[in-house]
Design a protein around this motif. Structure first.
Motif, PDB file in Angstrom:
ATOM      1  N   ALA A   9       0.835  -1.198   0.000  1.00 16.75           N
ATOM      2  CA  ALA A   9       0.000   0.000   0.000  1.00 16.75           C
ATOM      3  C   ALA A   9       0.870   1.248   0.000  1.00 16.75           C
ATOM      4  CB  ALA A   9      -0.910  -0.015   1.225  1.00 16.75           C
ATOM      5  N   GLY A  10       0.533   2.168  -0.887  1.00 18.38           N
ATOM      6  CA  GLY A  10       1.291   3.418  -0.964  1.00 18.38           C
ATOM      7  C   GLY A  10       2.517   3.346  -1.827  1.00 18.38           C
ATOM      8  N   SER A  11       2.747   2.210  -2.473  1.00 18.97           N
ATOM      9  CA  SER A  11       4.006   2.052  -3.211  1.00 18.97           C
ATOM     10  C   SER A  11       4.103   2.981  -4.409  1.00 18.97           C
ATOM     11  CB  SER A  11       4.177   0.598  -3.662  1.00 18.97           C
ATOM     12  OG  SER A  11       3.139   0.222  -4.547  1.00 18.97           O
ATOM     13  N   TRP A  12       2.983   3.399  -4.972  1.00 12.04           N
ATOM     14  CA  TRP A  12       3.014   4.386  -6.050  1.00 12.04           C
ATOM     15  C   TRP A  12       2.749   5.787  -5.510  1.00 12.04           C
ATOM     16  CZ3 TRP A  12       5.306   2.829 -10.128  1.00 12.04           C
ATOM     17  CH2 TRP A  12       5.216   1.500 -10.544  1.00 12.04           C
ATOM     18  N   THR A  13       1.737   5.924  -4.718  1.00  8.19           N
ATOM     19  CA  THR A  13       1.329   7.236  -4.228  1.00  8.19           C
ATOM     20  C   THR A  13       2.440   7.916  -3.437  1.00  8.19           C
ATOM     21  OG1 THR A  13      -0.931   6.391  -4.113  1.00  8.19           O
ATOM     22  CG2 THR A  13      -0.493   8.473  -2.999  1.00  8.19           C
ATOM     23  N   GLU A  14       3.228   7.160  -2.736  1.00  4.88           N
ATOM     24  CA  GLU A  14       4.286   7.758  -1.916  1.00  4.88           C
ATOM     25  C   GLU A  14       5.359   8.449  -2.754  1.00  4.88           C
ATOM     26  OE1 GLU A  14       7.055   3.714  -1.409  1.00  4.88           O
ATOM     27  OE2 GLU A  14       5.895   4.504   0.276  1.00  4.88           O
ATOM     28  N   ASN A  15       5.392   8.164  -4.062  1.00 10.24           N
ATOM     29  CA  ASN A  15       6.371   8.826  -4.927  1.00 10.24           C
ATOM     30  C   ASN A  15       6.004  10.274  -5.218  1.00 10.24           C
ATOM     31  OD1 ASN A  15       8.276   6.629  -5.600  1.00 10.24           O
ATOM     32  ND2 ASN A  15       6.432   5.649  -6.399  1.00 10.24           N
ATOM     33  N   TRP A  16       4.766  10.647  -4.959  1.00  9.70           N
ATOM     34  CA  TRP A  16       4.314  12.014  -5.190  1.00  9.70           C
ATOM     35  C   TRP A  16       3.629  12.523  -3.922  1.00  9.70           C
ATOM     36  CZ3 TRP A  16       3.665   8.088  -8.843  1.00  9.70           C
ATOM     37  CH2 TRP A  16       4.507   8.196  -9.953  1.00  9.70           C
ATOM     38  N   PRO A  17       4.425  12.804  -2.900  1.00 10.78           N
ATOM     39  CA  PRO A  17       3.851  13.177  -1.595  1.00 10.78           C
ATOM     40  C   PRO A  17       2.984  14.428  -1.650  1.00 10.78           C
ATOM     41  CG  PRO A  17       6.218  13.629  -1.673  1.00 10.78           C
ATOM     42  CD  PRO A  17       5.902  12.814  -2.881  1.00 10.78           C
ATOM     43  N   GLU A  18       3.213  15.289  -2.649  1.00  9.49           N
ATOM     44  CA  GLU A  18       2.408  16.508  -2.744  1.00  9.49           C
ATOM     45  C   GLU A  18       0.935  16.204  -3.020  1.00  9.49           C
ATOM     46  OE1 GLU A  18       3.976  15.690  -6.930  1.00  9.49           O
ATOM     47  OE2 GLU A  18       4.690  15.524  -4.845  1.00  9.49           O
ATOM     48  N   GLN A 402      -3.863   2.260  -6.617  1.00 13.53           N
ATOM     49  CA  GLN A 402      -4.014   2.140  -8.063  1.00 13.53           C
ATOM     50  C   GLN A 402      -4.699   3.353  -8.682  1.00 13.53           C
ATOM     51  OE1 GLN A 402      -5.135  -1.653  -9.872  1.00 13.53           O
ATOM     52  NE2 GLN A 402      -5.396  -2.483  -7.815  1.00 13.53           N
ATOM     53  N   GLU A 403      -5.278   4.205  -7.847  1.00 15.32           N
ATOM     54  CA  GLU A 403      -6.007   5.371  -8.344  1.00 15.32           C
ATOM     55  C   GLU A 403      -5.188   6.653  -8.221  1.00 15.32           C
ATOM     56  OE1 GLU A 403     -10.593   4.100  -7.418  1.00 15.32           O
ATOM     57  OE2 GLU A 403      -9.246   4.306  -5.691  1.00 15.32           O
ATOM     58  N   ILE A 404      -3.886   6.519  -8.254  1.00 16.12           N
ATOM     59  CA  ILE A 404      -2.989   7.654  -8.115  1.00 16.12           C
ATOM     60  C   ILE A 404      -3.197   8.688  -9.226  1.00 16.12           C
ATOM     61  CG2 ILE A 404      -1.171   6.315  -9.278  1.00 16.12           C
ATOM     62  CD1 ILE A 404      -0.688   9.223  -6.793  1.00 16.12           C
ATOM     63  N   LEU A 405      -3.493   8.239 -10.450  1.00 14.82           N
ATOM     64  CA  LEU A 405      -3.652   9.190 -11.549  1.00 14.82           C
ATOM     65  C   LEU A 405      -4.962   9.977 -11.435  1.00 14.82           C
ATOM     66  CD1 LEU A 405      -2.181   7.368 -14.668  1.00 14.82           C
ATOM     67  CD2 LEU A 405      -1.041   8.557 -12.788  1.00 14.82           C
ATOM     68  N   LEU A 406      -5.972   9.412 -10.764  1.00  9.68           N
ATOM     69  CA  LEU A 406      -7.186  10.182 -10.478  1.00  9.68           C
ATOM     70  C   LEU A 406      -6.861  11.320  -9.521  1.00  9.68           C
ATOM     71  CD1 LEU A 406      -8.182   7.180 -11.226  1.00  9.68           C
ATOM     72  CD2 LEU A 406     -10.249   7.778  -9.952  1.00  9.68           C
ATOM     73  N   ARG A 407      -6.116  10.978  -8.499  1.00  6.84           N
ATOM     74  CA  ARG A 407      -5.715  11.975  -7.511  1.00  6.84           C
ATOM     75  C   ARG A 407      -4.953  13.108  -8.199  1.00  6.84           C
ATOM     76  NH1 ARG A 407      -5.502  11.275  -2.074  1.00  6.84           N
ATOM     77  NH2 ARG A 407      -5.821   9.032  -2.270  1.00  6.84           N
ATOM     78  N   HIS A 408      -4.059  12.731  -9.115  1.00  3.92           N
ATOM     79  CA  HIS A 408      -3.247  13.720  -9.825  1.00  3.92           C
ATOM     80  C   HIS A 408      -4.106  14.589 -10.739  1.00  3.92           C
ATOM     81  CE1 HIS A 408      -0.849  14.830 -13.482  1.00  3.92           C
ATOM     82  NE2 HIS A 408      -0.108  15.382 -12.554  1.00  3.92           N
ATOM     83  N   LEU A 409      -5.085  13.997 -11.437  1.00  3.79           N
ATOM     84  CA  LEU A 409      -5.929  14.757 -12.352  1.00  3.79           C
ATOM     85  C   LEU A 409      -6.685  15.864 -11.623  1.00  3.79           C
ATOM     86  CD1 LEU A 409      -7.435  15.279 -15.049  1.00  3.79           C
ATOM     87  CD2 LEU A 409      -9.041  13.468 -14.357  1.00  3.79           C
ATOM     88  N   HIS A 410      -7.346  15.521 -10.537  1.00  5.05           N
ATOM     89  CA  HIS A 410      -8.139  16.512  -9.820  1.00  5.05           C
ATOM     90  C   HIS A 410      -7.240  17.566  -9.169  1.00  5.05           C
ATOM     91  CE1 HIS A 410     -12.135  14.538 -10.191  1.00  5.05           C
ATOM     92  NE2 HIS A 410     -11.371  13.471 -10.398  1.00  5.05           N
ATOM     93  N   HIS A 411      -6.096  17.135  -8.677  1.00  8.70           N
ATOM     94  CA  HIS A 411      -5.118  18.070  -8.121  1.00  8.70           C
ATOM     95  C   HIS A 411      -4.663  19.064  -9.189  1.00  8.70           C
ATOM     96  CE1 HIS A 411      -1.605  19.230  -5.588  1.00  8.70           C
ATOM     97  NE2 HIS A 411      -0.994  19.328  -6.751  1.00  8.70           N
TER      98      HIS A 411
END
Length: 438
Positions: A9-18, A402-411
Motif C-alpha cells: 500500500a502506498g508504493s506508487w502514491t508515496e512517490n508524489w507526496p504533494e 491504483q487510483e494515483i492518476l485520479l488523484r493527480h488529475l483533480h489536483h
C-alpha cells in the motif's frame, strides 16, 4: 493469464507526496462555478489536440472543429495552406461575423478541400493563409484596408503528426508543454497507422469522471467480468488486476500495463470469434510489417518498466487527450470535451496499419467493436456517479494506490484554477486550496 503481486500500500502514491493520501473532494465535478473557471483557466490556456495531419492530405484540405469547451459557439478551421503549413483560424467572417465554413447545418463539423474560403452571406473571400483577398462592392466601404481584416488566427502547432491548438497567444510552445513524455514518444510510427474507426458520444457526466474511469484498472475485474470467458473472469475476480507502472511528469501522467491476450498463451481463454480472427479487445494479435513496433525498436517512453509481458501504455496529456499505444502495433486516442459541469462529448479513434487482406480488415473491425462494448461498460457508470455526487450527501472519497492518476488529475485541475484566480484577483474562499483537494 499472468497475475502480478499487488505492491505494498502506498508504493506508487508515496512517490508524489504533494498529492497526499487523504480522500479527494469531488465538488470540482458538480460545481457550476468551478466548471466556468476550468473553461477559462484550462481549456482556454492549454494545448488541445484536434486531430491528425492525415485529415489534411493536400493543399487546401480543411476541417472544422466545434469547441464548446472553450466557449459557447466557438468554432475553428484547420487548413493546409499553399506552403504545406497547417494553420487554424476562428471560423467567422470578418465582415459581420457570419460562420464562414459550414454546409447545411451551421452547428455540424465539416471537411473538404478548396482554393479559398468564401462567406455564404456577402461573398468575402479569404486565402488559405487567412488573408482577406476580396470584398464584394469594396468601393461601398469607408477606408477599409483588406490587410486589416484577415481571418483571426488560433495558435496551431504539430507534434508527431498530431495537430494542437491553443487559444492563449502567450502559451509556451507545444513541445515544451507536452514535455518529457512526448519527447520519449518521438519516432513511434504513428503515420503508418492510417486505417481509423471512430466513436462519439454525449455523456451526462463531468469530463474528469470519464478520465477517472480509464486511468485505473481497479475496476476491471468487476465491471468487465462478463466480457471475459468464465475461467478468466474467475481468476480476475479472485486476484484482481495490477498495472505495471505509473508515472507523473508535471500536468501529464501515464499508466503502463501488461498485455494479457495479445496473443493469449492459451487460445481457449478467448471467445471463438477471437480465435478465428486473431483479434479482440487488445487489438489484432499479429504485428503489422512495419518498423518501429518491435520491443527493441520502441521509443524510450514506451514500456518504462521494460516488462516482458508489457501490453499497452496510456499517456494522459492534460487536459483532455489520451494517447494509448498497444504492443501488437496499433494505437487509439480519447478526447473529452466538456460542454457543461455535468456533460461532455467523448470521442475515441482507433488507428491501425491499413489491412492488406479481408482477414486483417475483419480483425480490425472486431477490435473496434469489442472496444466499444468495453467503453459502454465504463461509460455506463458515469451518469450514475454524477447523479449521486450531485446530491452532495458525500463529497469526499477515498482513493486506493491504483487510483494515483485520479488523484493527480483533480489536483492538477485545481492547480490551474487556483493560479487563474490568483492572477485575476478572484477569491479562493469558494474552493478548497490545492492541498485540501487531495
Amino acid at each position: 493469464m499472468a497475475h502480478f503481486p499487488k505492491p505494498a500500500a502506498g508504493s506508487w502514491t508515496e512517490n508524489w507526496p504533494e498529492l497526499g493520501t487523504a480522500p479527494v473532494n469531488y465538488t470540482d465535478s458538480i460545481d457550476p462555478e468551478q466548471w466556468k473557471l476550468e473553461q477559462q483557466a484550462i481549456f482556454r490556456k492549454c494545448w488541445l489536440n484536434v486531430g491528425r495531419v492525415e485529415r489534411l492530405p493536400k493543399v487546401g484540405s480543411y476541417f472544422t472543429r466545434e469547441m464548446p469547451s472553450v466557449g459557447p459557439g466557438t468554432s475553428i478551421i484547420i487548413v493546409k495552406d499553399k506552403d504545406g503549413t497547417v494553420r487554424s483560424f476562428y471560423n467567422l467572417c470578418r465582415h459581420r461575423g457570419n460562420k464562414l465554413v459550414w454546409n447545411d447545418y451551421p452547428g455540424e463539423e465539416v471537411s473538404g478541400a478548396c482554393r479559398q474560403f468564401t462567406c455564404k452571406y456577402h461573398a468575402w473571400r479569404y486565402a488559405l493563409n487567412g488573408d482577406l483577398t476580396f470584398i464584394q462592392q469594396e468601393n461601398e466601404f469607408f477606408d477599409v484596408d483588406k490587410a486589416d481584416y484577415g481571418l483571426k488566427p488560433v495558435r496551431c502547432e504539430v507534434w508527431e503528426g498530431f495537430i494542437f491548438v491553443n487559444f492563449d497567444d502567450d502559451a509556451e510552445p507545444l513541445t515544451d508543454y507536452l514535455g518529457d513524455f512526448a519527447k520519449g514518444l518521438e519516432g513511434y510510427p504513428f503515420g503508418e497507422m492510417t486505417e481509423t474507426y471512430s466513436y462519439r458520444a454525449e455523456v451526462n457526466s463531468n469530463w474528469k469522471l470519464f478520465i477517472d474511469a480509464f486511468v485505473e484498472f481497479y475496476h476491471a475485474p468487476i465491471l468487465h467480468m462478463k466480457q471475459a470467458v468464465k475461467e478468466e473472469a474467475d481468476k480476475l475476480a479472485g486476484y484482481g488486476f495490477e498495472a505495471l507502472h505509473y508515472d507523473i511528469k508535471g500536468q501529464h501522467s501515464m499508466i503502463s500495463s501488461w498485455g494479457g491476450m495479445s496473443p493469449p498463451k492459451d487460445e481457449n481463454m478467448v471467445k471463438p470469434i477471437e480465435r478465428v480472427l486473431h483479434s479482440g479487445l487488445f487489438g489484432p494479435w499479429d504485428r503489422p510489417k512495419i518498423k518501429g513496433i518491435l520491443p527493441d525498436e520502441l521509443p524510450p517512453a514506451v514500456n518504462p518498466s521494460r516488462h516482458h509481458a508489457w501490453g499497452q501504455d496510456s499517456f494522459e496529456f492534460f487536459p483532455n487527450f489520451t494517447l494509448l499505444l498497444w504492443a501488437p502495433g496499433w494505437y487509439l486516442t480519447y478526447h473529452y470535451w466538456p460542454t457543461d459541469v455535468d456533460k461532455h462529448i467523448f470521442e475515441c479513434t482507433l488507428y491501425f496499419v491499413p489491412a492488406t487482406n479481408t482477414r486483417e480488415r475483419l480483425a480490425h473491425e472486431l477490435a473496434a467493436v469489442t472496444f466499444k462494448e468495453y467503453a459502454f461498460q465504463d461509460a455506463n457508470t458515469l451518469e450514475a456517479t454524477q447523479t449521486q455526487i450531485g446530491t452532495r450527501a458525500v463529497t469526499e472519497f477515498p482513493l486506493c494506490d491504483q487510483e494515483i492518476l485520479l488523484r493527480h488529475l483533480h489536483h492538477t485541475a485545481h492547480r490551474y484554477v487556483d493560479k487563474y484566480k490568483e492572477e485575476h484577483g478572484l477569491s479562493k474562499a469558494a474552493t478548497n486550496g490545492s492541498a485540501a483537494h487531495v
